[in-house]
Design an enzyme around this catalytic site. Sequence first.
Site, PDB file in Angstrom:
ATOM      1  N   GLN A  37       0.770  -1.187   0.253  1.00 40.45           N
ATOM      2  CA  GLN A  37      -0.138   0.277   0.138  1.00 40.45           C
ATOM      3  C   GLN A  37       0.365   1.449   0.099  1.00 40.45           C
ATOM      4  OE1 GLN A  37      -1.850  -0.668   3.618  1.00 40.45           O
ATOM      5  NE2 GLN A  37      -0.104  -1.528   4.256  1.00 40.45           N
ATOM      6  N   HIS A  68      -8.515   3.783  20.184  1.00 43.98           N
ATOM      7  CA  HIS A  68      -8.040   2.651  20.177  1.00 43.98           C
ATOM      8  C   HIS A  68      -8.125   2.683  21.807  1.00 43.98           C
ATOM      9  CE1 HIS A  68      -4.471   4.238  17.499  1.00 43.98           C
ATOM     10  NE2 HIS A  68      -5.109   3.383  17.213  1.00 43.98           N
ATOM     11  N   ASP A  93      -0.420   0.969  13.550  1.00 46.30           N
ATOM     12  CA  ASP A  93      -0.175   2.537  14.524  1.00 46.30           C
ATOM     13  C   ASP A  93       0.152   2.106  15.752  1.00 46.30           C
ATOM     14  OD1 ASP A  93      -2.130   2.023  16.732  1.00 46.30           O
ATOM     15  OD2 ASP A  93      -3.172   2.943  13.731  1.00 46.30           O
ATOM     16  N   GLU A 113       0.535  -8.453  11.092  1.00 44.68           N
ATOM     17  CA  GLU A 113       0.552  -6.605  10.699  1.00 44.68           C
ATOM     18  C   GLU A 113       1.171  -7.634   9.606  1.00 44.68           C
ATOM     19  OE1 GLU A 113      -0.293  -3.932   8.226  1.00 44.68           O
ATOM     20  OE2 GLU A 113      -0.940  -3.390  10.412  1.00 44.68           O
ATOM     21  N   ASP A 143       0.634 -12.724   6.427  1.00 46.95           N
ATOM     22  CA  ASP A 143      -1.062 -12.341   6.378  1.00 46.95           C
ATOM     23  C   ASP A 143      -1.733 -12.920   7.141  1.00 46.95           C
ATOM     24  OD1 ASP A 143      -3.756 -12.125   5.088  1.00 46.95           O
ATOM     25  OD2 ASP A 143      -3.619 -13.050   3.409  1.00 46.95           O
ATOM     26  N   ASP A 164      -8.502  -4.530  13.447  1.00 45.24           N
ATOM     27  CA  ASP A 164      -7.648  -3.663  12.914  1.00 45.24           C
ATOM     28  C   ASP A 164      -7.643  -3.402  11.482  1.00 45.24           C
ATOM     29  OD1 ASP A 164      -7.848  -0.521  13.953  1.00 45.24           O
ATOM     30  OD2 ASP A 164      -6.017  -0.839  14.859  1.00 45.24           O
ATOM     31  N   THR A 166      -7.421  -2.028   7.396  1.00 43.44           N
ATOM     32  CA  THR A 166      -8.697  -1.297   6.282  1.00 43.44           C
ATOM     33  C   THR A 166      -9.217  -1.333   5.784  1.00 43.44           C
ATOM     34  OG1 THR A 166      -6.447  -2.173   4.640  1.00 43.44           O
ATOM     35  CG2 THR A 166      -6.226   0.237   6.295  1.00 43.44           C
ATOM     36  N   PRO A 171      -4.489  -4.992   0.792  1.00 34.93           N
ATOM     37  CA  PRO A 171      -4.167  -5.999   1.659  1.00 34.93           C
ATOM     38  C   PRO A 171      -4.645  -6.630   2.278  1.00 34.93           C
ATOM     39  CG  PRO A 171      -2.774  -3.873   2.219  1.00 34.93           C
ATOM     40  CD  PRO A 171      -3.842  -3.678   0.768  1.00 34.93           C
TER      41      PRO A 171
END
Length: 294
Positions: A37, A68, A93, A113, A143, A164, A166, A171
Amino acid sequence: MTDAKSDFANWWHEEPQMGFTHALDMKLLHREQSPFQLIEVYDHAEFGRVLVLDGLIQASQADEFIYHEMAVHVPVLGRERKNLNALIIGGGDGGLLRELLVHDHVSEVVMAEIDRRVIEISNEYLAVNGDYDDPRVTLVCDDAANYVAEALDQGKQFDLIFLDITEPVGPSASLFKQAFLDKLVAVLADDGVCIDSDSIFVGRDKIRFLQETSSEEEKGLLEIMRSGNFFPHVAGYRSIVPMYPGAEFGFFLYTKDAFDYRHPFRELTGKHYNAAVHTAAFALPTWWRTQLGF
């Protein structure tokens, strides 16, 4: 006299959603195309550093704590457990990790992640992350679909699973498919909870979600989960997160046992979260109840 129209034209604009867009006077600090990305970090005079993935705001230093804290403390404190293990899917993040590690009864956190560069860039520019060196933490840069399949093969289950991620393109696309969701259900404990969230757009005739507007072909997770084909029970609570499109933000609890998470079993005071806010977040507006059926 300054030409205001010209000034606004030079501001950063988020990808248009539902016919409107964020416009922010920001300076680009970093931009790179990872294997997965486009990652950008901007600086705003009032909001601080802002993380943008594929043109969509993910977090700002000014208000990331709202999302959060509400994502973590409501499910963690809404049901008493002695030793809690959690899986974060996405979360690059690091803010969810930070909030989970606040709790002494959290015994394990796995964070899956896919994009290591999101983690590294977020750590460098936003610095809102939890401690990846905490012995309770396992970081998996792969993944999440692969990790969940491996966990299922090993007979592992989680008390909490955080989605959490996108939007259902790029992805995260594989995470909206039946093959993954069937495995996700299997690795959640019978008394566990899976937490999803999304921006909500209030329209004249109906409400829409960011996940829906980001892809014409894919359904959002809430719509998928409400089908009843995966988790049989869905509940919701809400907050306001100013930097997300529309500011109205929904959190969705997917469970097998329909446990009521409205009442925290102990007090905690965060920068945003407290016990009163926890309970009040479940006081849903009439339009929520009417259109979402909660």
